[in-house]
Design an enzyme around this catalytic site. Structure first.
Site, PDB file in Angstrom:
ATOM      1  N   CYS A 144       0.704  -1.741   0.241  1.00 44.63           N
ATOM      2  CA  CYS A 144      -0.146   0.221   0.644  1.00 44.63           C
ATOM      3  C   CYS A 144       1.010   1.535  -0.160  1.00 44.63           C
ATOM      4  O   CYS A 144       1.536   1.057   1.063  1.00 44.63           O
ATOM      5  CB  CYS A 144      -1.009  -0.160   1.511  1.00 44.63           C
ATOM      6  SG  CYS A 144      -2.066   1.363   1.358  1.00 44.63           S
ATOM      7  N   CYS A 147      -0.168   3.774   2.270  1.00 45.20           N
ATOM      8  CA  CYS A 147       0.293   3.822   3.744  1.00 45.20           C
ATOM      9  C   CYS A 147       1.640   3.826   4.231  1.00 45.20           C
ATOM     10  O   CYS A 147       1.713   4.429   5.583  1.00 45.20           O
ATOM     11  CB  CYS A 147       0.270   2.422   3.666  1.00 45.20           C
ATOM     12  SG  CYS A 147      -2.263   2.048   3.634  1.00 45.20           S
ATOM     13  N   ASP A 148       2.315   3.495   3.493  1.00 48.48           N
ATOM     14  CA  ASP A 148       3.295   3.696   3.751  1.00 48.48           C
ATOM     15  C   ASP A 148       4.871   4.169   2.555  1.00 48.48           C
ATOM     16  O   ASP A 148       6.065   3.918   2.828  1.00 48.48           O
ATOM     17  CB  ASP A 148       4.318   1.881   3.263  1.00 48.48           C
ATOM     18  CG  ASP A 148       3.733   0.306   4.556  1.00 48.48           C
ATOM     19  OD1 ASP A 148       2.845   1.860   5.147  1.00 48.48           O
ATOM     20  OD2 ASP A 148       3.071   0.366   4.008  1.00 48.48           O
TER      21      ASP A 148
END
Ligand code: NAP
Length: 319
Positions: A144, A147-148
């Protein structure tokens, strides 16, 4: 005799547990069937159980570890009386009221009946299936970018895949990274033309065509990749501290084939921008019905929606 419940929630990620918090607080005494671990990458608690730092979940300004966040969801649901069991649903029958749910032997009597069911079985990111992949998930390997990506500022990142997700993730990562190499197994992207055109113009993106990853190198964290050109069989090493696997997702809908309406891509079909499925009394939330946002916070939000939809539905029918 099957155990009779007012409401059963299937799945224990942010969507299922939020639905449990809301339905427990509405005095519906929910039973949540959380699943069973079947591999490192298939755990009750959903995809956040495989994540380390979560910095985009509102309310945690310093970030929080994925498993700790899910532990909090779970404790909050239990505090209000939700019952959580570690088991896998083996069969459902939504053709009659009350709905019937089996855990274990599908030829036996159903284990439970329920007046309403909330499906929150989530989706799994498809993985490459390489030996080190699970171990380094959250330590350089990610599924993701939203997200990261932030953790990979000024680093060299590889993205595997050739669809819209891979191209979109690569473009997003290029905002942070010093360079992004898209590794695709063919010499033509599957992504839509407009995305491909944009990607080709991005000076930070490089493409390794006809290439597959053969080894993920690293002990505690990702140190690089071994890659192979599938046309020439030539092998080489790619220096990268981040690997984003973007080869698609698989919603966990096997149980519901023939019971609930699915979209062409296998996700559950919900209606009217709500959590309603084609079966009255069965509601769906989280990634099992969301092929677009796929975020913990949107899953939690949709779990709340399903709980409210279910509660009102039960109330209207005096159930
Ligand atoms: P996808 O379209 O199924 O693409 C998956 C990609 O991964 C393909 O290029 C495929 O290669 C590759 N792949 C699959 N298995 C692989 C493996 N084991 N090893 C290496 N490569 C592998 O999945 P997606 O990109 O996640 O998109 C899913 C759907 O969401 C699509 O309909 C897409 O259009 C949509 N979407 C849209 C947007 C947008 O419009 N902004 C953004 C994201 C997703 P091959 O090409 O060789 O099959």
């Amino acid at each position: 005799m099957p155990e009779q419940r007012k409401i059963i929630i299937i799945g224990s990620g942010p969507a299922g547990l939020t639905a449990a918090i809301y339905t427990a607080r509405a005095n519906l005494e929910p039973l949540l069937i959380e699943g069973e671990p079947s591999s490192t990458s298939d755990q009750p608690g959903g995809q956040l159980m495989l994540t380390t730092d979560v910095e985009n979940y509102p309310g945690f300004p310093d970030g929080i570890q994925g498993p700790e966040l899910m532990g909090g969801f779970r404790a909050q649901a239990e505090r209000f009386g939700a019952e959580i069991i570690t088991a896998k649903v083996s069969q459902v029958d939504f053709a009659q009221q009350p709905f019937r749910i089996w855990v274990g032997d599908t030829d036996a009597e159903p284990t439970y009946t329920a007046a309403a069911v909330i499906v929150a079985t989530g989706a799994q990111a498809l993985m490459l299936g390489l030996p080190n992949e699970d171990a380094l998930l959250g330590h350089g390997v990610s599924t993701c970018a939203t997200c990261d990506g932030f953790f990979f500022r000024d680093q060299h990142i590889a993205v595997v895949g050739g669809g819209d997700s891979a191209v979109e993730e690569a473009m997003f990562l290029a905002r942070f990274a010093s360079s992004v190499t898209v590794i695709h197994r063919r010499d033509e992207l599957r992504a839509s033309k407009i995305m491909v055109d944009r990607a080709m113009e991005n000076p930070k993106l490089k493409f390794q065509w006809d290439t597959v990853v053969t080894e993920i190198i690293g002990d505690q964290k990702l140190e690089g990749l071994k890659i192979k050109n599938v046309k020439t069989d030539e092998e080489s090493k790619l220096d990268a501290t981040g690997l984003f696997v973007a080869i698609g997702h698989r919603p966990s809908t096997d149980l519901f084939v023939g019971q609930l309406e699915l979209k062409d891509n296998g996700y559950l079909q919900t209606r009217d921008s709500r959590s309603l499925t084609n079966v009255e009394g069965v509601f769906a939330c989280g990634d099992v019905q969301d092929d677009w946002y796929r975020q913990a916070v949107t899953a939690a939000g949709s779990g709340c929606m399903a709980a409210i939809d279910a509660e009102r539905w039960l109330e209207e029918r005096g159930l």
